[in-house]
Structures are given as structure tokens and as C-alpha cells.
Design a protein around this motif. Sequence first.
Motif, mmCIF file in Angstrom:
data_model
loop_
_atom_site.group_PDB
_atom_site.id
_atom_site.type_symbol
_atom_site.label_atom_id
_atom_site.label_comp_id
_atom_site.label_asym_id
_atom_site.label_seq_id
_atom_site.Cartn_x
_atom_site.Cartn_y
_atom_site.Cartn_z
ATOM 1 N N ILE A 1 7.340 -8.303 8.169
ATOM 2 C CA ILE A 1 6.664 -8.138 9.245
ATOM 3 C C ILE A 1 5.117 -8.025 8.732
ATOM 4 C CG2 ILE A 1 5.892 -6.677 11.155
ATOM 5 C CD1 ILE A 1 8.527 -7.876 11.571
ATOM 6 N N LEU A 2 4.370 -9.110 9.253
ATOM 7 C CA LEU A 2 3.078 -9.075 8.861
ATOM 8 C C LEU A 2 2.074 -8.506 9.981
ATOM 9 C CD1 LEU A 2 0.565 -9.757 7.054
ATOM 10 C CD2 LEU A 2 0.773 -12.268 8.156
ATOM 11 N N LEU B 1 12.365 -1.028 0.572
ATOM 12 C CA LEU B 1 11.280 -1.242 1.733
ATOM 13 C C LEU B 1 10.048 -1.467 0.936
ATOM 14 C CD1 LEU B 1 10.184 -1.868 4.415
ATOM 15 C CD2 LEU B 1 10.402 0.505 4.687
ATOM 16 N N LYS B 2 9.184 -2.545 0.831
ATOM 17 C CA LYS B 2 8.090 -2.871 0.148
ATOM 18 C C LYS B 2 6.849 -2.735 1.027
ATOM 19 C CE LYS B 2 5.462 -6.066 -2.952
ATOM 20 N NZ LYS B 2 5.631 -7.338 -3.635
ATOM 21 N N ILE B 3 5.868 -2.058 0.758
ATOM 22 C CA ILE B 3 4.802 -1.898 1.944
ATOM 23 C C ILE B 3 3.480 -2.174 1.056
ATOM 24 C CG2 ILE B 3 3.374 -0.392 3.337
ATOM 25 C CD1 ILE B 3 5.698 1.288 3.788
ATOM 26 N N SER B 4 2.938 -3.307 1.562
ATOM 27 C CA SER B 4 1.363 -3.805 0.734
ATOM 28 C C SER B 4 0.381 -3.637 1.749
ATOM 29 C CB SER B 4 1.593 -4.976 0.120
ATOM 30 O OG SER B 4 2.072 -6.130 0.909
ATOM 31 N N ASN C 1 8.404 2.682 14.477
ATOM 32 C CA ASN C 1 9.270 1.650 15.022
ATOM 33 C C ASN C 1 9.681 0.872 13.867
ATOM 34 O OD1 ASN C 1 9.141 2.726 17.657
ATOM 35 N ND2 ASN C 1 7.771 0.873 18.315
ATOM 36 N N LEU C 2 8.773 0.495 12.950
ATOM 37 C CA LEU C 2 9.123 -0.479 12.042
ATOM 38 C C LEU C 2 10.073 0.129 11.046
ATOM 39 C CD1 LEU C 2 5.654 -2.261 11.345
ATOM 40 C CD2 LEU C 2 7.695 -3.213 12.544
ATOM 41 N N PHE D 1 5.417 -5.412 5.601
ATOM 42 C CA PHE D 1 6.448 -4.580 5.641
ATOM 43 C C PHE D 1 7.594 -5.584 5.151
ATOM 44 C CE2 PHE D 1 3.881 -1.921 7.937
ATOM 45 C CZ PHE D 1 4.529 -0.617 7.823
ATOM 46 N N GLU D 2 8.285 -5.460 3.901
ATOM 47 C CA GLU D 2 9.273 -6.497 3.489
ATOM 48 C C GLU D 2 10.495 -5.620 3.029
ATOM 49 O OE1 GLU D 2 7.555 -9.918 1.350
ATOM 50 O OE2 GLU D 2 5.831 -8.693 1.012
#
Length: 491
Positions: free
Chosen positions: A484-485, A404-407, A389-390, A421-422
Motif C-alpha cells: 500500500i502506497l 510487515l515492512k514500513i518505509s 485499518n492497514l 506498507f509491504e
Amino acid sequence: MRIQNKLFAIFFLTSAVLVVAQVLVMQWSIGKGMVDYVNARELKALNGVATSLAEIYQKEGSWKQITGKHQRFKNIIDQGLADSEFSHPQAARPPHQVRGPRPEMGQERPRIDTQRGTDKGPPPRRGGPPIFEVSYALLDADKGFLVGMYSPKLSFSFVDILDEGKVIGFLAVSKRDQLTSGYELNFVEQQQRYILLIALGLVLVAVLIAMPLAAHFVKPIKGLTSAMSKLTSGDFQQRIDLKRKDEFAHLSRDFNELAATLQQNEQARKRWLADISHELRTPVAVLKGELEAMLDGVRPLSIERIQSINEEVKQLEQLLDDLHELTRNDLGTLHYRKESLNLPSLLHEEVNHYQTLLTENGFKVRFSELPSELFVFADSKRLRQLFGNLFINTAKYANDGNMLKISVNELQQSQQVEIRFEDNGCGVDEADLDKLFEHLYRAENSRNRETGGSGLGLSICQKIVEAHHGKISAFTSNLGGLGILIVLPLE
């Protein structure tokens, strides 16, 4: 029985019981105090008798000349008390005035042994100790009986008889247990009448206090009952304002919070119904328009028209599926099969799965601080749905974005993991961040079917995270877009 009447009865009965108890205690205290006072005065009056008896003892150095001589002993007492309130008439009192229990009909009164002072058979026909209302006796230094009336059944007070500072005997006088005459008795009776009048006044005061006090306690209950009745009938604007600092104030505050919550829920329900109607009406209207146009020959029947109709059907089906899933979450019928999962590995798989979609929309995925292994106890199907969904939201809503950065960060102190998700898209206004997880909410008010989905994707994400005992929130990304955190507990 009404609460006000119950409270009044409680206050009144409690006050009445306390007043009655106080009256009884006061009457007993006054009576006992006056009896003790009279006994003490009699002992003081007998000091002269003790002096006379000491003179008799000094003549021979013993009590022989008075031992057993009851009449002489009576005369000494009469002379000593002649000028006091305790004087006795010369004639002996009739037998029925003797202290102690009365004999039964036909029985003779027991006599007192003149040597030992004990009950011993019927009295002699003549002689014996004189009879007083109060018993007097002379005892030696060892409290041995000499003359008078001395029964162990009675309680005695003693006056020391002294000879040159040495105790040579005791004058025993029985203690009164009640008053029979004199101004002391009149005083006690007068005080008892006053006490009864005071008690009646206190009871009346208790009634005057209990009635308004009961009404004071019941007044907020009546207001709460009235407001609750209106609340149950659907009037959620009811509020209670009590200027108090007790439990009723807390109760009114809780009632106001309940009414506000119900009002908000009612508004949310109406908004939910309106949004659902709008969401269902849009694809149905498009389907109806396409079908009517083809039936009327306005538009030719072609594969392109059928594909367009099919897209609307898919959109409607997706909306119904999302609504059904949210409803199952709310009802608690959506089951989760949790197991130990390697979170970084699952994220890589989902990125590969949605790589084509993201690439077509111009996005490149970049991982930051992603450990090789980090295990969580979760449902793999639901986590894939969460991440999917994200990814879809990023592809559809992050206009003008390309990254799209994922950490993933491990929080060792709290045994949790943070997933961020940024993107660097257009972002969302600060005022809309908290509303993103509401049902059917879209930041774009136009509800464009081309770019907008059902508006339930983030709501479903929130339900999935909460089912895993985690938290999800939105924030403004450092890249300029939406962030989104997600916080999940570690295994």
C-alpha cells in the motif's frame, strides 16, 4: 418561437438586408456613374466652344468684346453644341426649368449679378443672362466672372481656354446631379429594373438555402432533446452518434460520457444496495438463528452462546459505524482538525498500539528508511485510523505472512512524503488491486466472517487520504505480498 424558425428568420433577414443594401448601392453607383459620364462627355463637347472663345480673345487680347454680352455668349454655346446631344433650343427655357430651389408663390426669382455672379434682388424686366437647364459662364484667368450664369450655390466643371499654351480663361459648366432625358436615362432605368429582378431572385435563393440550413442546425438538437428526455426517465443506455466535426460533435460526446457515468452510477448504486443487504442480513440471520435455537431449547442458554451473539452484534455495529462514516465523508459533514504532526513518531505509536494484534497473527514489524522528524499538516485521529485499518488488514488478510515492512521517503522536489506498507503474505491478484478501495469489496468472494471484515476499511482509508490532499494505491510488494502506497503533502 422554435429554434428552427428563429434560425430561418435570422438567415433570411440577413440575406434580405444584404440584398437590399447591395441593390441600393448598385442603383446609386450606376446613376452616379452615368451622371459623371454625361458630365465628362459634355466637357468634351465644349472643347469647340473653348476654341471659339479663344479666337475672340486673340482679336483684341482681352475679353472686353464679350463681357456682359449674354446673348452672344449663348449663341456661341449653341453653335458649339449644335451637332451634339447637348444642343439647346433657340428659345429660352421657361423660368421653372432653372436649376436651384423654386421660389415661393408670389416671390420673384433672384437674378445673377452679371459682374460678380451673386444673388442680387429681383431680375430686370429685360436683358440679363439667358436661362439654360445647365448653367454656363465665362471666367477670366483668375476665375473672375465675365458673362453667363455663375452661382456659388452650384457645382461647376471647368474647361481651360488656351492661347499659345497659356490659360487665358475658363469655360464653366454646372454639373448635372441627375439625368432627365436621353438614352442614358433609359439605360439607367433598364439597369435598375434588372437589378430589382436579380434582387428578387437572390431573396428566393436565400429562402431556399435558409430553410435546409436551419433544419441542418436543428436536427442534432432534436436528437439530443429526444435522448435527454429518455435519459431523464431512467434509460441510461441512450447514446448519440453524430457524424460531424463541430460543437455538436463535442456536445454529443459529452452527452455520451454523461449517460455512461449515470449508467455506471446506477449499477454501482444497485450493487451497493445488494452488498449492504447481504452484509446486514448475515449477522442478523446468525443472531436470529442463535436466539431461536435457545428459545426452542435446541441449544442451552450459556455464557458461550451469549458471547457468540455479542460478537455478531459487534460485527454489525462495526459495519454500521463504517457505513455512517463513509456517508459523512460523501456528504462532506466529516470534520477534520488538522495540526502539525511528526509523522515518524505517530507511526511508532501506532505500531506499539497494534503490536499485540500483529504478534498474535505472527507478524513482525520492520522499519526501513524512517527519518527522526518529518512534519505533515493532518488530523492525528484520522491518521491513526488510517494506519490502524492497514495494520488490521495485514493481520487478517496477509495469510502465510510473517513480516510487515514500513518505509517513509521524503520527496523534496514535490514537497511530499511516501509511506509504504509491504507484507510477504499471499498477496492479491493484479486484476484486483484497483478494486481494493471499492465499497464492500473483498478479494475473497466467500465473505468469510471469521477472516473478512465489513469490506469498508480500505474505502475509509482512501477517504481519509483524499481529505488530506493525498493519494493512496495498491501494488504488488517486492516481498511477495500486498503493498500500500500513501503519498501526503508535507507541511
